[in-house]
Design an enzyme around this catalytic site. Structure first.
Site, PDB file in Angstrom:
ATOM      1  N   GLU A   1       0.857  -1.201   0.000  1.00 31.34           N
ATOM      2  CA  GLU A   1       0.000   0.000   0.000  1.00 31.34           C
ATOM      3  C   GLU A   1       0.889   1.247   0.000  1.00 31.34           C
ATOM      4  O   GLU A   1       1.932   1.260   0.613  1.00 31.34           O
ATOM      5  CB  GLU A   1      -0.991   0.066   1.158  1.00 31.34           C
ATOM      6  CG  GLU A   1      -2.199  -0.856   1.000  1.00 31.34           C
ATOM      7  CD  GLU A   1      -3.103  -0.489  -0.145  1.00 31.34           C
ATOM      8  OE1 GLU A   1      -3.343   0.713  -0.375  1.00 31.34           O
ATOM      9  OE2 GLU A   1      -3.548  -1.413  -0.841  1.00 31.34           O
ATOM     10  N   THR A   2       0.573   2.189  -0.731  1.00 31.76           N
ATOM     11  CA  THR A   2       1.356   3.358  -1.086  1.00 31.76           C
ATOM     12  C   THR A   2       0.400   4.527  -1.280  1.00 31.76           C
ATOM     13  O   THR A   2      -0.789   4.328  -1.391  1.00 31.76           O
ATOM     14  CB  THR A   2       2.107   3.075  -2.410  1.00 31.76           C
ATOM     15  OG1 THR A   2       2.926   1.921  -2.235  1.00 31.76           O
ATOM     16  CG2 THR A   2       2.966   4.225  -2.863  1.00 31.76           C
TER      17      THR A   2
END
Length: 567
Positions: free
Chosen positions: A376-377
């Site tokens: 996740e970014t």
């Protein structure tokens, strides 16, 4: 049992595709969630509406795109701790409106100097753990902010960080998506027995896990941001913050030290590109994976998509085979270029792409890396009235990161060190002071030497695939900026990786529900394995510059909470 499960999957895919169309629209593609956002003076597109508004406010008060990007990124570290924060790394591509040039920034951190490959071997580890103190590398984001600010910024950092500090102290309402992630991440870290989790994320908010719409605060992070605003980057890398981090990690059995932080420095790099049907697509060179997207595009350049429909069997087949070829090279060659001579120019050459393209057949293939001579970014992009545009991506990896939350600092440290290989003799083999292979990549497109699109797609290994899909949606299939992000996606898993895994079979194509069953059936006929997945297809933001009308177009798709806004 296998036949029964396969039939169930096929039926499920069929029924999903029949009900997954978007609401009726007067114009554009039916899968688009909304129209593009338009503005003449500036545009901000981030994964959180409040962060977008913060960036827009900075622009309206006379700040530039870099000021607004830093302010929005600081807010995202507070509002989306499940994907980013100052415990992580940062990469950016900047189009400077004054010099009319592209600049690349690699603000990723290095491994601890005191941790050696021999340590892992003595512990009989075949891979670096995903959580805990061992995968923690130097967090590079704060230094990245100040490198960007020193080169391009205009407003003082105290003013830039003020909105995030205010929200951290007074609180903000949690979005549905972030509440969902927090309710799963916090119990996981607590079950591991990691210290300071409850104090950092729960005790400051009434002692319970947060729900959507509840006001969420992080006074510890407000205090950390205030120290950075007043003392600059050294307040983070050479002051009490660095000492706290070093002491804490040592107590947890890790090796990252205050000296590792003090020695850290970001690196300005030249972006690299390939020309795709008249458009120059730009990425950063390794230790990131951006050139995988360029390799895919260079291979796909040799196929005529004018008679191939979007989402068709032939489209997904050719795309997937190009991906497999590029990712085999990714596994063999991508690494920190201070430690390994990555053959970037050869990998991106037309001659090499022509040879690789010849390996693609009518059916699903299994490939090796080509022969070369010699979690996740967040993603965000901002553009201002002077023509400066920034493509910025920032992440902790594996969602919130390592589980290591230093006491009373308000953030978690990344676990990027997990992405090293522990096999000797590979490009990405662990070494002290080395930057790990990185998944997060910003992108930029120019046309005839002028800015065209600043964009990015979150999602770990999916990112090069996402970049390639966006470019093809815009150029091959004539979609507008919003449609290009809303269009149904697919990914491919399996194959070799820079962490040492080898290819065992042809892998699996996982499709979103908008891909028609006729395509899925056709792919099966070509020998592809088909599956589904949840939440692996990333999130997307983009800004397009219409040079003819002098108007910015903004887009942020529906898979996340994001928003594009302009003025």
């Amino acid at each position: 049992m296998f036949v029964k499960n396969a039939l169930y999957t096929i039926l499920l895919l069929f029924f999903i595709t029949q009900i997954s169309t978007a609401q009726d629209r007067i114009t554009g593609e039916p899968f688009a969630t909304r129209s593009e956002v338009l503005g003449q003076n500036g545009m901000v597109a981030t994964s959180h509406p409040l962060a977008t508004q913060i960036g827009l406010d900075i622009l309206k008060k006379g700040g530039n795109a870099i000021d607004a990007a830093i302010a929005a990124n600081a807010a995202l570290g507070l509002m989306e701790p499940t994907g980013c924060g100052i415990g992580g790394d940062l990469f950016a591509i900047v189009w400077d409106g004054k010099t009319k040039k592209l600049y690349g920034l690699n603000a990723s951190g290095r491994s601890p100097k005191g941790l050696t490959l021999e340590y892992f071997e003595k512990q009989k580890m075949s891979k670096i753990p995903s959580h805990g103190a061992l995968p923690v590398s130097v967090p590079g984001a704060v230094d990245g902010w100040f490198e960007l600010h020193n080169k391009f910024g205009s407003k003082p950092m105290s003013e830039i960080l003020a909105p995030a500090i205010s929200y951290a102290e007074s609180g903000f309402p949690l979005t549905e998506l972030i509440a969902w992630y927090l309710q799963r991440s916090i119990p996981f870290f607590e079950s591991k027995g990691f210290p300071n989790i409850k104090d950092t994320y729960i005790n400051q908010n009434g002692g319970s896990l947060p729900n959507e719409g509840e006001i969420y605060k992080n006074p510890y992070l407000a205090n950390t941001y205030r120290k950075i605003a007043e003392g600059g980057r050294d307040a983070f890398y050479k002051g009490d913050i660095a000492k706290t981090i070093g002491k804490f990690i040592k107590e947890q059995g890790g090796f990252l030290s205050a000296k590792d932080l003090a020695d850290h420095k970001s690196q300005w790099v030249d972006p690299v590109s390939v020309n795709y049907r008249g458009y120059d697509v730009w990425e950063l060179p390794p230790n990131g994976q951006g050139i995988a997207a360029l390799q895919m595009l260079q291979i796909l350049n040799g196929f005529n998509f004018s008679n191939i429909e979007f989402g068709s069997t032939e489209h997904l087949h050719l795309f997937t085979e190009a991906k497999k070829l590029a990712f085999e090279d990714r596994a063999k060659h991508y690494a920190d270029m201070d430690f390994y001579d990555v053959p970037v120019s050869q990998l991106l050459s037309e001659e090499y792409a022509n040879k690789r393209r010849e390996e693609i057949g009518k059916r699903a293939g299994k490939y090796n890396a080509g022969e070369i001579s010699a979690g996740e970014t967040i993603y965000m992009t901002v553009a201002d009235k002077d023509g400066t545009m920034i493509s910025l991506i920032q992440s902790n990896y594996r969602g919130m990161g390592s589980g290591m939350a230093p006491p009373k600092l308000g953030f978690m440290l990344q676990d990027r060190g997990e992405l090293f290989s522990l096999k000797r003799g590979q490009a990405n083999t662990y070494e002290p002071g080395k930057r790990p292979f990185h998944t997060i990549i910003p992108a930029f497109v120019t046309k005839d030497g002028k800015p065209f699109v600043s964009f990015g797609v979150m999602g770990g290994d999916f990112q090069p695939m996402g970049h390639t899909q966006i470019v093809m949606n815009l150029i091959d299939f004539g979609m507008n900026l919003q449609e290009a992000g809303d269009a149904p996606r697919w990914d491919h898993t399996g194959g070799a990786s820079p962490m040492g895994q080898t290819t065992e079979n042809t892998g699996t194509i996982r499709t979103e529900s908008g891909i028609p069953y006729t395509t899925i059936r056709g792919l099966m006929d070509k020998g592809h394995r088909i599956g589904t997945a949840r939440g692996v297809y990333g999130g997307y933001q983009a800004i397009l510059w219409d040079d003819k009308n002098k108007v910015y177009h903004g887009a942020s798709e529906s898979r996340k909470d994001g928003q594009a806004a302009g003025y």
